[in-house]
Enzyme design. Structure first.
Site, PDB file in Angstrom:
ATOM      1  N   GLY A 210       3.367  53.213  -9.145  1.00 43.36           N
ATOM      2  CA  GLY A 210       3.394  52.493  -7.768  1.00 43.36           C
ATOM      3  C   GLY A 210       4.720  52.016  -7.114  1.00 43.36           C
ATOM      4  O   GLY A 210       4.939  51.600  -6.232  1.00 43.36           O
ATOM      5  N   ASP A 211       5.584  52.673  -7.811  1.00 39.58           N
ATOM      6  CA  ASP A 211       7.075  52.677  -7.310  1.00 39.58           C
ATOM      7  C   ASP A 211       7.274  53.609  -6.152  1.00 39.58           C
ATOM      8  O   ASP A 211       6.513  54.476  -6.000  1.00 39.58           O
ATOM      9  CB  ASP A 211       8.133  52.740  -8.611  1.00 39.58           C
TER      10      ASP A 211
ATOM     11  N   ASP B  50       1.975  56.200 -16.672  1.00 41.44           N
ATOM     12  CA  ASP B  50       2.651  55.437 -15.876  1.00 41.44           C
ATOM     13  C   ASP B  50       4.255  55.421 -16.188  1.00 41.44           C
ATOM     14  O   ASP B  50       4.718  56.228 -17.031  1.00 41.44           O
ATOM     15  CB  ASP B  50       2.161  53.852 -16.106  1.00 41.44           C
TER      16      ASP B  50
ATOM     17  N   ASP C  81       0.570  50.745 -19.835  1.00 42.10           N
ATOM     18  CA  ASP C  81       0.989  49.679 -20.461  1.00 42.10           C
ATOM     19  C   ASP C  81       0.303  48.247 -19.663  1.00 42.10           C
ATOM     20  O   ASP C  81       0.526  47.324 -20.518  1.00 42.10           O
ATOM     21  CB  ASP C  81       2.512  49.412 -20.940  1.00 42.10           C
TER      22      ASP C  81
END
Length: 1121
Positions: free
Chosen positions: A636-637, A366, A736
Site C-alpha cells: 500500500g506504500d 507484503d 504480517d
C-alpha cells in the site's frame, strides 16, 4: 470467514445513539467474528461433503453397496466398511483439530459492542469496530490513528465541533452501507438542530490504534463482518493441493481401466460359459441356472469390480494423511526456523498442503513488516559537502552530554557530535531544520516520546534530538525545541504540506529574533531544481554523496532553507489565505503559491535513512530467484518507497536496465503504454478491470520482478486470483498484517509472519513463522522434501497395488473367469495393512535425496517440482506399464515353475495353495526390493521397517503352513518345502528389478537430471555438507536515488496548524542539560584528542564549494516558557 449476512440489500445505514429498539429493527450485524470453517452443527455435514469430493471415497461407498449383494460379492461387507469409516474418522479428527486450533487463535468477539453503542477507546488500544469519533478529552490533542491495515500510513481525525457528550446523547447518523472502500466514507450526523457532514477523516476503522489522546468516545457504525477491514478479507476456501486434483483425474482414469478389465473378464466368462460351462455343470450342478451365460457374465463383472478394487486402495488416503501430518511435525520441530528474539517457532497450521510447498512458482509478498522491520534509522548524512556516518561500528557515540537523548539511538561517527559541539553553523542549521520541519507530535509523561505518522519522519526528529536539537512540543501557532540546552520557541507561520506530486514539505517559522525563515526537505530531484545558483558546486558534491548513499540502499532526503523578507511574506500570507478559502481550483492556487515561495533555496545537505530489512531478506530473495520462483511485492506504500525497498532487498538489481513504471488515472492512460512500452507505465485499479487484466498479466509476467504500489487489500487478492486463473501456477502469499488476510486466503498457500502488525495474518494463514528469511527453508527444504516424498510414495504405492491387482487379471484366464482370487485370504487382508504399510511410510517420512545444506547450495533442485516432473500423468502411465510387466513375471514364472513340479513325497506340487504362497512371496520380495531402489536416504528406521515386514510375513506364513497346523487343519493347509520355490523367488525378483536397474543406469549416464548431478557431488564429498556461502553485504553501485524518503500522508500539516488542539507548555529542562562552553575553550576528549576520525580537519569543505550564508540565531532564554 463465516458470518451471517444481511438478508436484504442495504442502500443506506441509519443509526440513533442510545436508541436500541430503533437500531435493532434493522437487524444489523453484531461484532462477533469467527475465522473458523465449522461449528458444532455444521461440522459433520460440511466435513463429509469435503471428504466425498474425493472421488475415491465415493468409489468405496459404491463398493460397499455392491458387497451387500450376496450374488456378487465374494468378500464380506465389513472388509470395506471398516477401512472407509476409519479413513473418514481420521480425516475428520484431523480437520476438527486444525479448525479448533485456528479458532482458539483467531476468534475475536466483542459482542457487547453493537451498532449504536457509545464506545470508549483508551490510549494505544486497538479499535475492534468501525466507529464515528465524537469526543476526545480536554485539552483536545491532535488525535492520530495508526491503522494496522495501512502499515506506515496514519489517519488524522479532526473534528470541527466539540460535542458535550454524555450517556444521554441523542443523535442520528445516516451513512453509506457497508463496503470495502478504505479511502471513502460519506454520511451526515444530525445532532440537535445542527447537521454535520461526515467523511473518511471522522471515522475510526477497525484495527486502528489511538495516539496522542488518553481516550475518545465513538458511536459504533459498523460491527463484525460489516467493518471495512472484514469486507476486504474475503472468504475461507477449501484449499486442495495440485496432487489432490491430479489424483481425482487419475482415479477417474483408473475407474475407466477397471471397467475395461472387468468388461473383458465378463466377456471371457460369457464365452467360457457357452463353450465349457455345461461340462462344469455336470461335475457341480448349479442351484439356479435360469439366467444362463448372460446373467453369469453380468454377475462376474460386478464380482471383479470388488476383487480388483485394490487398484485404488482405501489405505492410500490414510497413508497420505499420516505422511502429511509427519511432514507438518518436521516444520513445527525445526529449530532452524525458530526465532529466539520473539520466542516464536514455525508452525504448520494446516496438515494438508505440505507437498504444495515444493511447487511454488509465484510468491506475493507484503513489504512493510514482511520484508522490512518497519524501523527506520538515521544512518548517514552529508552537510555542506562533508559526509558523516558509519566510521567504526564498535565505537558508539556517547550522547551522555544530552539528558534528553533517546537511549535507543545509535550513531558511530564521533566527528558529527564534535561538529555540533563546536557550533559549526551549517551543522547546527542542519539539525535545526530537522527539529522544526515535520508534523511529529511529542508526548511527555515519564519520558519524552514522539508520535510520528511515518517511522522515517520519526527517525529524523530523533536524530536531531540526540544531537542536541530536541523537539519538545507544538501548538497550532508555535514549535518549542531545545537547542543545545537552551529552550527556544519558534512561531509557526505556515506548513506547506507534502503530497505525492510536490515530493517535499516546508515550514515557515519566525525565530525568537524575529527573522522569518523557510525550511524545506524533500526529494533531491525537486529540491535541486529550486536552489539558488550559488549552490551549484555544493549540489554537485552532494549529488556524489547521494549516489554513494543510494549504493548502500539508503533512502535519501535533501534539506534546504531560505530567509524570507517580512514584506514579501505578508503579501504571500494574504494570498495564501485567499487561496485556501477559494471554492474553485483551491489546490491549483495553493500549489502555485507554494512554488512561488519555495525558490532560491540554500542547500544544507542530505540525510540517508536505512529502512531496516529483516535479517537475511536479500539472501532469501536471491535464493528463491535462483529456484526460478517469481516474487511480486504488493504494498500500500507509494511507488518510490516500494521501489527503493525493491533495490535494498535485491528484488530489483542494476542489471535490470529495462525497469519501467505503469501509471495512469484512466483506463486509456494505462492501456496505451502497454502497447507502447517506450513510455513508462503504472498498474493501478484500472489494470485489474476485466478488459485490462490480460494485458496487465501479460506485461507483468514478462518481468523478472513486479512491484504493485498503492494497492488495497482487495486488490492484492485480485492480483493473486488473476495469476491463479490464467497462469495455472501454484501461488504463495506472505504477509504480517490484517491488510494481507485477503491475499493470504486467495493464494494456494498462505504464510503469516507474527510481527508488529498483530496476529490477523497468522490466524488466517496455513503456515506461520517470525522472519521472512525462514521462507527459503520452508520451500527449498521442507517443501521440496515433502513433494519428493509424496511423489515417491504415490509412484511406489500405485506400483505395488497395480502389480498386486494385475496378477488377478492374468489368473482369471486360468480359472474360468470365476472371480477366484490368486492369494489366500490372510495375505489379501494383511498386504496393505501390515506387510507394505510401514516400509512405504518409512520412505515417505524419512527419505531425502540430499540434505538441507546441499538444497541451499543448489536451489535449482526446486525446479522439477514446479514442472511436475516427479509425479504427473506421464509418470503414472510409466508406473502402470512397469506394474503390468512385473505382474506378468510374477504370475507366469511361478505358474510355469509349479505346473510340472513334484514335492519330496512324490505328490504334485502344483496345487492352488502352493501356487498362491509362491506368488505372494515373490510379490512381497519384488515390491520390497523396488522400495529399496527408490530409497535415497537410509536410516535405521527404514531398514527396520523393510526387514521387519519381511520377517513378519515369513513368521505368519511359516506359522500358517507348519506341520503342526497341518495336523490340526489337514483339509485347509498343505506343506511345501521344495527347493525350487526359492529359486522361483530369486528368478522372479531378478527379472522384475533388472529392467529398472538398466533404465536408471542409462538415464543417469546419458541424461542425468539436476538431482542426479547433485547427489553424485554429495557422494563424492562423502555426504559432507558443502562449505557455507559467504554472506557479503549487498552493495549496489548505482546512480539511482530515492525520490523521497517519506511514507508520508497528505493533509497532516493542515491538522497541525488547525486550532483543533491545545498543548500545555513544555517544562524547561535547560537546568539539566550539560552546559556548553564556548568553542574557544572546548577541550577535545576521547577519539577527538589529537586527530579527527575522518582523517581531516573538522568541517572540511570540498574544494571550490561556496559557503552558504546560514542565518544563525542568537540563543536567548525564553522567560515566558
Amino acid at each position: 470467514m463465516t458470518w451471517k449476512r444481511n438478508r436484504e440489500t442495504e442502500f443506506e445505514r441509519k443509526l440513533r445513539a442510545n436508541d436500541r429498539e430503533y437500531n435493532l429493527s434493522f437487524t444489523y450485524a453484531t461484532n462477533g467474528i469467527k475465522t473458523s470453517k465449522y461449528n458444532f452443527f455444521t461440522f459433520l455435514p460440511l466435513n463429509l461433503f469435503e471428504q466425498f469430493q474425493r472421488i475415491a471415497n465415493v468409489y468405496f461407498l459404491f463398493l460397499l453397496l455392491l458387497q451387500v449383494i450376496p450374488q456378487i460379492s465374494s468378500l464380506s461387507w465389513f472388509t470395506t466398511v471398516v477401512p472407509l469409516v476409519l479413513v473418514l474418522a481420521v480425516t475428520a479428527a484431523k480437520d476438527a483439530t486444525d479448525d479448533i486450533v485456528r479458532t482458539q487463535c483467531s476468534v475475536i468477539a466483542f459482542n457487547s459492542l453493537n451498532n449504536n453503542s457509545l464506545a470508549l477507546v483508551s490510549l494505544s488500544s486497538s479499535s475492534a469496530l468501525s466507529r464515528l469519533h465524537l469526543l476526545s478529552p480536554p485539552p483536545v490533542f491532535s488525535l492520530s490513528l495508526f491503522t494496522s491495515h495501512s502499515h506506515s500510513h496514519s489517519h488524522s481525525v479532526p473534528h470541527s465541533h466539540t460535542l458535550s457528550l454524555s450517556l444521554s446523547l441523542k443523535g442520528e447518523v445516516c451513512c453509506e452501507p457497508p463496503n470495502n472502500r478504505l479511502d471513502h466514507f460519506t454520511g451526515t450526523l444530525l445532532f440537535g438542530d445542527h447537521k454535520f457532514s461526515l467523511d473518511n477523516g471522522k471515522v475510526l476503522l477497525r484495527g486502528c490504534t489511538l495516539r496522542n489522546t488518553h481516550w475518545c468516545y465513538g458511536l459504533v457504525l459498523f460491527g463484525g463482518p460489516d467493518t471495512k477491514l472484514m469486507q476486504n478479507c474475503g472468504k475461507n476456501s477449501f484449499k486442495r493441493t495440485s496432487i489432490d486434483r491430479l489424483m481425482n483425474v487419475l482415479v477417474l482414469c483408473i475407474f475407466g481401466v477397471l471397467a475395461l478389465m472387468c468388461a473383458i473378464l465378463a466377456v471371457g466368462n460369457y464365452l467360457w460359459e457357452i463353450n465349457k460351462g455345461y461340462q462344469f455343470n455336470i461335475f457341480l450342478p448349479r442351484e439356479d441356472d435360469s439366467g444362463g451365460a448372460s446373467l453369469s457374465a453380468f454377475l462376474t463383472f460386478w464380482s471383479y469390480v470388488i476383487i480388483l478394487n485394490t487398484v485404488v486402495p482405501i489405505s492410500l488416503y490414510v497413508s497420505v494423511e499420516i505422511i502429511r501430518l509427519g511432514n507438518s511435525f518436521y516444520i513445527d520441530w525445526d529449530r532452524k526456523m525458530y526465532d529466539a528474539r520473539s520466542d516464536t517457532p514455525a508452525e504448520a497450521r494446516t496438515t494438508t498442503l505440505n507437498e504444495e510447498l515444493g511447487q511454488i512458482k509465484y510468491i506475493f509478498s507484503d513489504k512493510t513488516g514482511t520484508l522490512t522491520q518497519n524501523i527506520m534509522t538515521f544512518n548517514k548524512c552529508t552537510i555542506n559537502g562533508k559526509t558523516y556516518g558509519e566510521r567504526d561500528p564498535q565505537l558508539v557515540v556517547d550522547f551522555s552530554f544530552n539528558p534528553l537523548a533517546d537511549p535507543k539511538f545509535s550513531f558511530y561517527d564521533h566527528s558529527l557530535v564534535e561538529a555540533v559541539k563546536l557550533g559549526i553553523p551549517e551543522v547546527q542549521g542542519f539539525f535545526r531544520l530537522l527539529a522544526l520541519c515535520h508534523t511529529v507530535m511529542a508526548e511527555e509523561k515519564n519520558q519524552l516520546a514522539y508520535q510520528a505518522q511515518s517511522p522515517d519522519e520519526g527517525a529524523l526528529v530523533t536524530a536531531a534530538r540526540n544531537f542536541g536539537f530536541v523537539f519538545r512540543s507544538r501548538t497550532p501557532e508555535s514549535i518549542t525545541i531545545m537547542e543545545m540546552g537552551k529552550q527556544q520557541r519558534y512561531e509557526l507561520l505556515a506548513i506547506l504540506d507534502f503530497d505525492n506530486v510536490r515530493k517535499r514539505m516546508s515550514v515557515i517559522v519566525r525565530s525568537p529574533e524575529g527573522k522569518v525563515s523557510l525550511y524545506c526537505k524533500g526529494a533531491d530531484s525537486v529540491i535541486f531544481e529550486r536552489l539558488n545558483p550559488s549552490c551549484r558546486k555544493l549540489m554537485e558534491v552532494t549529488t556524489e554523496h547521494l549516489n554513494e548513499f543510494a549504493g548502500d540502499g539508503l533512502r535519501t532526503l535533501a534539506l534546504a532553507y531560505k530567509d524570507v523578507d517580512e514584506d514579501f511574506f505578508s503579501r504571500w500570507k494574504q494570498q495564501h489565505h485567499k487561496a485556501s478559502t477559494a471554492l474553485e481550483n483551491r489546490e491549483a492556487q495553493l500549489d502555485q503559491l507554494f512554488e512561488e515561495i519555495e525558490t532560491d533555496l540554500l542547500l544544507l545537505g542530505a540525510t540517508a535513512i536505512e529502512d531496516k530489512l529483516q535479517d537475511g531478506v536479500p539472501q532469501t530473495i536471491e535464493q528463491l530467484a535462483k529456484a526460478d520462483i517469481k516474487i511480486w511485492v504488493l504494498t500500500g506504500d507509494k511507488q518510490e518507497t516500494a521501489e527503493n525497498i525493491g533495490y535494498s532487498c535485491n528484488l530489483l538489481r542494476e542489471e535490470m536496465n529495462d525497469v519501467f513504471i505503469v501509471s495512469g488515472n484512466t483506463p486509456e492512460e494505462v492501456k496505451h503504454p502497454v502497447y507502447d512500452p517506450v513510455h513508462p507505465i503504472i498498474p493501478q485499479a484500472y489494470a485489474l478491470e476485466e478488459a485490462m487484466e490480460l494485458e496487465f498479466l501479460w506485461t507483468a509476467c514478462m518481468c523478472q520482478a513486479v512491484i504493485c504500489c498503492r494497492v488495497t487489500p482487495l486488490q492484492k487478492a485480485q492480483v493473486v486470483e488473476l495469476v491463479k486463473k490464467y497462469k495455472k501456477a501454484v501461488t504463495l502469499a506472505i504477509g504480517d498484517g490484517a491488510n494481507d488476510v485477503s491475499m493470504i486466503k486467495a493464494a494456494h498457500i498462505g504464510v503469516g509472519i507474527s510481527g508488529q502488525e498483530g496476529m490477523q495474518a497468522v490466524s488466517s494463514s496455513d503456515y506461520s513463522f517470525a522472519q521472512f528469511r525462514f521462507l527459503q527453508r520452508l520451500l527449498l527444504v521442507h517443501g521440496r522434501w515433502s513433494y519428493l516424498r509424496m511423489c515417491k510414495f504415490l509412484r511406489y504405492f500405485f506400483y505395488k497395488n497395480f502389480t498386486f491387482t494385475f496378477v488377478h487379471f492374468w489368473f482369471a484366464f486360468f480359472c474360468g473367469f470365476s472371480a477366484q482370487t490368486v492369494y489366500d485370504e490372510w495375505f489379501i487382508t494383511l498386504y496393505n495393512l501390515v506387510y507394505t504399510a510401514l516400509p512405504v511410510l518409512g520412505l515417505s517420512l524419512f527419505d531425502q535425496d540430499v540434505n538441507d545444506a546441499w538444497s541451499f547450495q543448489h536451489p535449482q533442485l526446486y525446479v522439477p517440482g514446479q514442472l511436475n516432473l516427479y509425479f504427473s500423468k506421464m509418470a503414472f502411465f510409466k508406473c502402470a506399464l512397469h506394474s503390468g510387466f512385473s505382474s506378468l513375471v510374477l504370475f507366469f514364472i511361478p505358474y510355469a515353475a509349479m505346473s510340472d513340479s513334484m514335492r519330496q513325497d512324490g505328490k504334485d506340487l502344483g496345487d492352488y495353495q502352493s501356487f498362491a504362497v509362491v506368488t505372494q512371496t515373490c510379490l512381497l520380495f519384488t515390491v520390497c526390493i523396488q522400495l529399496s531402489l527408490e530409497m535415497s536416504y537410509w536410516t535405521a528406521v527404514n531398514t527396520l521397517f523393510i526387514v521387519g515386514s519381511l520377517l513378519l510375513y515369513f513368521g505368519v506364513t511359516f506359522t500358517m503352513y507348519s506341520n503342526g497346523l497341518f495336523r490340526l487343519f489337514p483339509s485347509r493347509l498343505t506343506h511345501s518345502n521344495a527347493y525350487n520355490v526359492w529359486l522361483t523367488i530369486l528368478l522372479t525378483s531378478i527379472l522384475c528389478v533388472l529392467p529398472v536397474l538398466t533404465y536408471r543406469f542409462l538415464t543417469i549416464l546419458l541424461w542425468p537430471t539436476i538431482n542426479d548431478k547433485v547427489m553424485f557431488k554429495a557422494r563424492q564429498a562423502k555426504a559432507a555438507p558443502p562449505p557455507p556461502s559467504k554472506r557479503t553485504r549487498i552493495r549496489r553501485g548505482s546512480s539511482r536515488r530515492s525520490g523521497y524518503a517519506f511514507s508520508h500522508a497528505q493533509g497532516y500539516g493542515e491538522l497541525v496548524t488547525s486550532r483543533r488542539f491545545l498543548r500545555r507548555p513544555a517544562v524547561s529542562h535547560s537546568s539539566h542539560f550539560t552546559p556548553m562552553k564556548s568553542t574557544s575553550s572546548f577541550i577535545p576528549m576521547g577519539r577527538s584528542a589529537g586527530y579527527s576520525p575522518t582523517d581531516g580537519p573538522h568541517n572540511a569543505k570540498a574544494q571550490g564549494v561556496e559557503g552558504t550564508s546560514l542565518q544563525m540565531y542568537r540563543i536567548i532564554q525564553d522567560q515566558t516558557l
